[in-house]
Design a protein around this motif. Structure first.
Motif, mmCIF file in Angstrom:
data_model
loop_
_atom_site.group_PDB
_atom_site.id
_atom_site.type_symbol
_atom_site.label_atom_id
_atom_site.label_comp_id
_atom_site.label_asym_id
_atom_site.label_seq_id
_atom_site.Cartn_x
_atom_site.Cartn_y
_atom_site.Cartn_z
ATOM 1 N N THR A 166 0.819 -1.211 0.000
ATOM 2 C CA THR A 166 0.000 0.000 0.000
ATOM 3 C C THR A 166 0.851 1.259 0.000
ATOM 4 N N LEU A 167 1.883 1.307 0.837
ATOM 5 C CA LEU A 167 2.727 2.499 0.906
ATOM 6 C C LEU A 167 3.531 2.687 -0.373
ATOM 7 N N THR A 168 3.925 1.581 -1.021
ATOM 8 C CA THR A 168 4.676 1.692 -2.278
ATOM 9 C C THR A 168 3.796 2.216 -3.393
ATOM 10 N N THR A 169 2.630 1.624 -3.559
ATOM 11 C CA THR A 169 1.753 2.054 -4.648
ATOM 12 C C THR A 169 1.181 3.444 -4.389
ATOM 13 N N GLU A 170 0.916 3.771 -3.124
ATOM 14 C CA GLU A 170 0.459 5.130 -2.814
ATOM 15 C C GLU A 170 1.532 6.149 -3.169
ATOM 16 N N ALA A 171 2.780 5.862 -2.758
ATOM 17 C CA ALA A 171 3.878 6.785 -3.061
ATOM 18 C C ALA A 171 4.112 6.905 -4.558
ATOM 19 N N GLY A 172 3.884 5.808 -5.290
ATOM 20 C CA GLY A 172 4.111 5.844 -6.722
ATOM 21 C C GLY A 172 3.087 6.655 -7.491
ATOM 22 N N LEU A 173 1.880 6.756 -6.966
ATOM 23 C CA LEU A 173 0.806 7.390 -7.724
ATOM 24 C C LEU A 173 0.362 8.751 -7.194
ATOM 25 N N MET A 217 -0.116 7.302 -21.537
ATOM 26 C CA MET A 217 1.254 7.443 -22.015
ATOM 27 C C MET A 217 2.195 6.508 -21.260
ATOM 28 N N GLY A 218 1.949 6.310 -19.966
ATOM 29 C CA GLY A 218 2.781 5.392 -19.204
ATOM 30 C C GLY A 218 2.640 3.960 -19.705
ATOM 31 N N TRP A 219 1.394 3.546 -19.996
ATOM 32 C CA TRP A 219 1.174 2.195 -20.505
ATOM 33 C C TRP A 219 1.819 2.015 -21.882
ATOM 34 N N LEU A 220 1.600 2.981 -22.781
ATOM 35 C CA LEU A 220 2.201 2.889 -24.113
ATOM 36 C C LEU A 220 3.727 2.913 -24.028
ATOM 37 N N GLY A 221 4.264 3.770 -23.160
ATOM 38 C CA GLY A 221 5.709 3.840 -23.009
ATOM 39 C C GLY A 221 6.285 2.541 -22.480
ATOM 40 N N GLY A 222 5.582 1.908 -21.518
ATOM 41 C CA GLY A 222 6.056 0.644 -20.979
ATOM 42 C C GLY A 222 6.049 -0.461 -22.019
ATOM 43 N N ARG A 223 4.978 -0.527 -22.817
ATOM 44 C CA ARG A 223 4.924 -1.539 -23.876
ATOM 45 C C ARG A 223 6.008 -1.308 -24.926
ATOM 46 N N VAL A 269 5.422 7.945 -15.535
ATOM 47 C CA VAL A 269 6.617 7.138 -15.252
ATOM 48 C C VAL A 269 6.318 6.054 -14.214
ATOM 49 N N ALA A 270 5.380 6.300 -13.293
ATOM 50 C CA ALA A 270 4.984 5.251 -12.349
ATOM 51 C C ALA A 270 4.283 4.115 -13.089
ATOM 52 N N ILE A 271 3.364 4.450 -14.004
ATOM 53 C CA ILE A 271 2.681 3.430 -14.803
ATOM 54 C C ILE A 271 3.666 2.742 -15.735
#
Length: 414
Positions: A166-173, A217-223, A269-271
């Motif tokens: 929870t703390l990781t995903t909260e901090a990421g978003l 953009m994060g999803w497209l960039g990751g793919r 960038v998180a996504i």
């Protein structure tokens, strides 16, 4: 021609030596005393402040209130790398119900924190409405840079306890999700408190459009980055070279291109990290990439914390007991209470709820947001905001840095 002395005093070289000493001591002393390292962050700030006060001739760093741009650029890069690393840490996204505490922290705790801080700023500190909204937005996110000790482990390491997840995903978003409220503060400062004139436009553009664009953009960039790293050319993929430079370049490309089309690059960038981690999940390159980006993050963080410490004597000139009271209320009351309320409908036990609620570390992201706002508009209360935010960062790093080991060890026993 007068010959220079053999031992010529150079303040720049002295500064480099001081930075080296501060980083080594901050990393080494906690291990010597308690076998832990989380206290490194507050020690770097305190040592930086001590060096600025005690060592004559050190170069004076630019005052962030007068020259915010260098502070904005370095803190921005640090947060970008940290957000990508937070996304890369998550080994498993499913089952989807494990995201329930995260969604409640983002959708309930963060708005409650922003509202409470803004009201406190208006009623207690005498800030303008715009300054109070900005203060709430700046202090709302859990910092991904200084919160590494409460996050999940690196890729393939596991240790994804619900609290750490929870703390990781909260901090990421939540760094990106706080941006709409920064824009809200800027709009109120420029146009006044007249929601009928700007509320709909703010919601559609700064909330809906920019968040959606950041996710897309994060999803497209990751793919795309995964395709380059793991698929082409067959038999000689870049991931096998163990070079993290090209992946870091992809992070910067994703962030920059998202910002160019007015999406939220922090969300992108998180996504990006979350998406890239899903491609060839068992490949060792994910761990190598995480460690590479983490090394850059640590180096930038150390420089920023020492720099912040060195300007604390300047920023604290305007400090008052009102600021101190507000900092205490934020760290010990507002954030914990908001988190406790948000997590009330989850399956977490009381200890887990308490740890998530308390360990909302404030840090580098707050520096970036205030610099960003200061470079776009001049606020009436900007000097007060800097004093308060510097104090909050100092208090947060001290409290969380010296207690996080105990809190996390307690979770291991559950």
């Amino acid at each position: 021609m007068q010959q220079e002395p053999f031992f010529a005093f150079n303040s720049y070289h002295v500064a480099l030596a001081v930075i080296g000493v501060v980083v080594i001591l901050a990393r080494w002393l906690p291990r010597l005393i308690s076998k832990r390292e989380p206290a490194a962050a507050p020690l770097m700030i305190l040592f930086g402040a001590g060096a600025a006060l005690l060592i004559p001739g050190l170069p004076t760093l630019p005052d962030p209130r007068q020259t915010p741009l260098p502070w904005e650029l370095v803190s921005e890069l640090t947060v970008i790398v940290a957000l990508f690393g937070a996304g890369m840490r998550i080994d498993r996204l499913r089952p989807w119900n494990r995201w329930n505490p995260t969604s409640r922290m983002l959708g309930i705790a963060m708005p409650l924190t922003i509202l409470a801080v803004a009201l406190l700023g208006i009623g207690f500190a005498g800030l303008t409405v715009a300054g109070a909204i900005l203060l709430g937005a700046v202090l709302a996110p859990t910092d991904p840079v200084l919160a590494a000790d409460v996050q999940v482990g690196p890729p393939h390491e596991g240790a994804e306890h619900p609290v750490r997840f929870t703390l990781t995903t909260e901090a990421g978003l939540n760094d990106g999700l706080a941006f709409p409220f920064v824009y809200l503060g800027l709009i109120v400062a420029a146009e006044g408190l007249n929601p009928g004139a700007w509320a709909l436009d703010w919601f559609l553009r700064d909330v809906v459009y920019r968040i959606a664009l950041g996710i897309g953009m994060g999803w497209l960039g990751g793919r795309a980055l995964g395709f380059v790293l793991f698929s082409v050319p067959r038999g000689a993929v870049l991931a096998n070279t163990s070079s993290g430079v090209i992946a870091l370049a992809g992070v910067l490309l994703c962030y920059g291109s998202t910002e160019l089309i007015e999406g939220y690059g922090f969300i992108a960038v998180a996504i990006l990290g979350l998406t890239l981690r899903r491609i060839e999940e068992d490949h060792s390159f994910h761990r190598q990439l995480h460690d590479f980006s983490e090394s850059i993050e640590h180096a930038l963080t150390a420089l920023l914390l020492i720099a912040l410490g060195s300007v604390l004597p300047i920023l604290f000139v305007d400090l008052s007991w009102t600021h101190f009271a507000m900092a205490v209320l934020l760290i010990l009351v507002i954030r914990p209470l908001s988190g406790w309320i948000a997590l009330s409908k989850t399956d977490l036990d009381s200890r887990s709820r308490a740890v998530i609620s308390v360990y909302g570390v404030r840090g580098i992201g707050s520096i970036y947001y205030l610099c960003y706002a200061g470079s776009h508009l001049e606020f009436t209360n900007e000097s007060q905001l800097w004093s308060l935010i510097a104090l909050v960062i100092l208090m947060s790093t001290i409290l969380h840095g010296f207690t996080v080991g105990w809190a996390m060890d307690g979770l291991k026993e559950d």
